[in-house]
Design a protein around this motif. Sequence first.
Motif, mmCIF file in Angstrom:
data_model
loop_
_atom_site.group_PDB
_atom_site.id
_atom_site.type_symbol
_atom_site.label_atom_id
_atom_site.label_comp_id
_atom_site.label_asym_id
_atom_site.label_seq_id
_atom_site.Cartn_x
_atom_site.Cartn_y
_atom_site.Cartn_z
ATOM 1 N N HIS C 25 43.286 -6.846 -11.952
ATOM 2 C CA HIS C 25 42.480 -7.533 -10.939
ATOM 3 C C HIS C 25 42.592 -9.055 -11.124
ATOM 4 C CE1 HIS C 25 38.707 -6.789 -8.252
ATOM 5 N NE2 HIS C 25 39.592 -7.554 -7.679
ATOM 6 N N HIS C 76 36.306 -13.303 -5.312
ATOM 7 C CA HIS C 76 36.629 -12.768 -6.644
ATOM 8 C C HIS C 76 35.878 -13.515 -7.746
ATOM 9 C CE1 HIS C 76 40.155 -10.578 -4.840
ATOM 10 N NE2 HIS C 76 39.735 -9.705 -5.726
ATOM 11 N N TYR C 79 32.356 -12.333 -7.806
ATOM 12 C CA TYR C 79 32.304 -10.949 -8.305
ATOM 13 C C TYR C 79 32.410 -10.916 -9.833
ATOM 14 C CZ TYR C 79 34.402 -6.295 -9.325
ATOM 15 O OH TYR C 79 34.718 -5.058 -9.850
ATOM 16 N N TRP C 122 34.460 -5.834 1.035
ATOM 17 C CA TRP C 122 33.429 -6.327 0.134
ATOM 18 C C TRP C 122 32.038 -5.930 0.629
ATOM 19 C CZ3 TRP C 122 34.830 -9.330 -4.160
ATOM 20 C CH2 TRP C 122 36.138 -9.831 -4.161
ATOM 21 N N HIS C 142 39.033 -9.845 3.050
ATOM 22 C CA HIS C 142 38.449 -11.055 2.468
ATOM 23 C C HIS C 142 37.791 -11.924 3.537
ATOM 24 C CE1 HIS C 142 40.411 -9.826 -1.076
ATOM 25 N NE2 HIS C 142 41.593 -10.339 -0.855
ATOM 26 N N ASP C 157 33.282 -6.057 -5.031
ATOM 27 C CA ASP C 157 34.618 -5.871 -4.458
ATOM 28 C C ASP C 157 34.841 -4.394 -4.163
ATOM 29 O OD1 ASP C 157 37.282 -5.923 -3.744
ATOM 30 O OD2 ASP C 157 37.887 -7.263 -5.361
ATOM 31 N N TYR C 159 37.632 -3.439 -2.276
ATOM 32 C CA TYR C 159 39.071 -3.194 -2.078
ATOM 33 C C TYR C 159 39.503 -2.075 -3.022
ATOM 34 C CZ TYR C 159 40.724 -6.970 0.999
ATOM 35 O OH TYR C 159 41.003 -7.768 2.084
ATOM 36 N N ALA C 162 40.244 -2.828 -6.606
ATOM 37 C CA ALA C 162 39.163 -3.147 -7.545
ATOM 38 C C ALA C 162 38.829 -1.976 -8.460
ATOM 39 C CB ALA C 162 37.912 -3.567 -6.782
#
Lengths: 195, 195, 195, 195
Positions: C25, C76, C79, C122, C142, C157, C159, C162
Amino acid sequence: MQFVKLDFEYSDDVTVINKEQFDVHMRLYEGYINKMNEIDALLKANTGVKEANATYSEFRGIKRGETYALNGVILHELYFENIGSTNNTPNPQISQILSRDYGSFDNWKAHFVATALASRGWAILCYDPRSDTFRNDSLDTHDDGYMAMSIPLLVLDMYEHAYFLQYADNKAEYISRFMDNIDWQVVGDRMELLQ
Amino acid sequence: MQFVKLDFEYSDDVTVINKEQFDVHMRLYEGYINKMNEIDALLKANTGVKEANATYSEFRGIKRGETYALNGVILHELYFENIGSTNNTPNPQISQILSRDYGSFDNWKAHFVATALASRGWAILCYDPRSDTFRNDSLDTHDDGYMAMSIPLLVLDMYEHAYFLQYADNKAEYISRFMDNIDWQVVGDRMELLQ
Amino acid sequence: MQFVKLDFEYSDDVTVINKEQFDVHMRLYEGYINKMNEIDALLKANTGVKEANATYSEFRGIKRGETYALNGVILHELYFENIGSTNNTPNPQISQILSRDYGSFDNWKAHFVATALASRGWAILCYDPRSDTFRNDSLDTHDDGYMAMSIPLLVLDMYEHAYFLQYADNKAEYISRFMDNIDWQVVGDRMELLQ
Amino acid sequence: MQFVKLDFEYSDDVTVINKEQFDVHMRLYEGYINKMNEIDALLKANTGVKEANATYSEFRGIKRGETYALNGVILHELYFENIGSTNNTPNPQISQILSRDYGSFDNWKAHFVATALASRGWAILCYDPRSDTFRNDSLDTHDDGYMAMSIPLLVLDMYEHAYFLQYADNKAEYISRFMDNIDWQVVGDRMELLQ
């Protein structure tokens, strides 16, 4: 009409993904099948038809789900169908056709790999009847980027779920091994239908 | 192969939009034709193929433009082709087919109008070979929401540019007048190709 | 101004993801940093400014990449910053604030988890100044779904990159372990800035 | 908390759009206000929370509508607020700040106009705290492309509904007249809040 999951069996000929990655991908595909049945039942019951609205409405949510899940079903089936051959040679007719539009088979291949690297959802070699050419379609999601009226011939899943369990972020390696594991016989059969 | 604009002539039979709205829409359609030629020239020159990337790359930009402009060309041509008839009666076969999937022709019509009201781009009656049913496809842009492998039969442009000059925000009126100006002969001809 | 990667160290307190998932990540996050520097250099050089076009243009491609990569960087960082605490108790003030808008802290939690399950990109707890309420923002990418002018307080996250390497398709388990590993001190600090 | 429509009065100082275009735009803005109240009532009632799903679920549809309608409200308010001044001169501080990031005020202007021409939804001059720079944000819809944590300073609606009734497809003219009708006092006031 109910959607029913097609059977895809893992075999030693599938070299692009291992059994673990294959199995989890199968479960995701089955999820789209189930969602389509849920969505079709809602549509059959005319849910929200009278309050349709483009900013927000229950009907709008159903319609957005319909194209996403339906394409999720169709593209996954085409993908699983066109992988798994160890005889990785396109027949002469395919090479010839792609050479016509891309100069050479290798140049088409460079474009297809680039399309995969540039896409967040799918890369698809398809026939575009409007221009009578073969195009490499780039999709960002199941239903974002599909070319209208096109006929898909070779389908590569570039969602992270397609490779991440096995390859992590090494998507170049995944693509490379996909290119070596294409079932060109299936692609050839799809091209036959064009004529 | 160069994209060439198809000729669509305005006539008194076109009641859904006036000449001014028609002419501006024609110019937008021509813009997509020109963009496709620009994009195809870039692809032919292998622009950016070697630096393809899914976050940002020149190649990615070209591919996103390709699906948007190509669908812009195709869907506009289908739309202009299926409007302009004063004989607004579907033939019995079409009614029968849609009644099979929607209970009645009127219920299909309610679904199609709802799809238009729920969409930010296009509403399309299409045939979905995967489920062997007729679906009302909802698109939010030219290339967001198209159903994979589907055959479009009736196409309605719901972009604001399609009606705003004449109808302002009265999209219900635009849709209503579209439904009264469909060329069902064209739709019937497209259905013929399915068999 | 150059974008520079922030340092995030893996420690035993990070229980939501293992070291392998964390490291991959981190590499993806670094990719967004690099892309932002590439994009800013192109903008600084006025690349394509004169040929800007909303169907396709090089400038458009750059601008689409800019919002995607920039949000990739920012989200990111938020997070990674808000995970890794074993003291998983929100302070009373946070509970109180969320109870005001959701009836109870537990009901907020149910909404946040639902938002994560419903999102392709997200889930963000944020403060919305327009309505003076705390909302759970759902993003599909994003840069698709971020609420204008909102202040992010807790970022998750969703995705596939993740969690897929560690959890495969078991996203419910990933979310559950995230909820138990939130650094509420960080969330509290962000809330302080609101006053 | 209920969303309430803000009052915007048309006056002779608004030269970018005529009264007819203004009035229809106001109705669309009011539509977003109403939708937010509808959505907030659904969320308050915990509609669909337990069946949340990212392919399709009622909850997902509500959350997609929430970001779209909320941004529709916020961005329209910022837009209407920053037009309508006949004293079209940015104060020296604004010129200076934009010159720092773009070389000159005129070059910023070229970038902002290009951003508008490249966007399908909105162009926004904003402050990006992550890079401590002023960026021209390009959005394709109300909620697609907004930069995380950014502070909007100048907002231009590029939806077709913003100009089509008056300008048809002549968006360059619309943008040009917008640039001559900016209320730089409002922009300056928003910049004050940054310090």
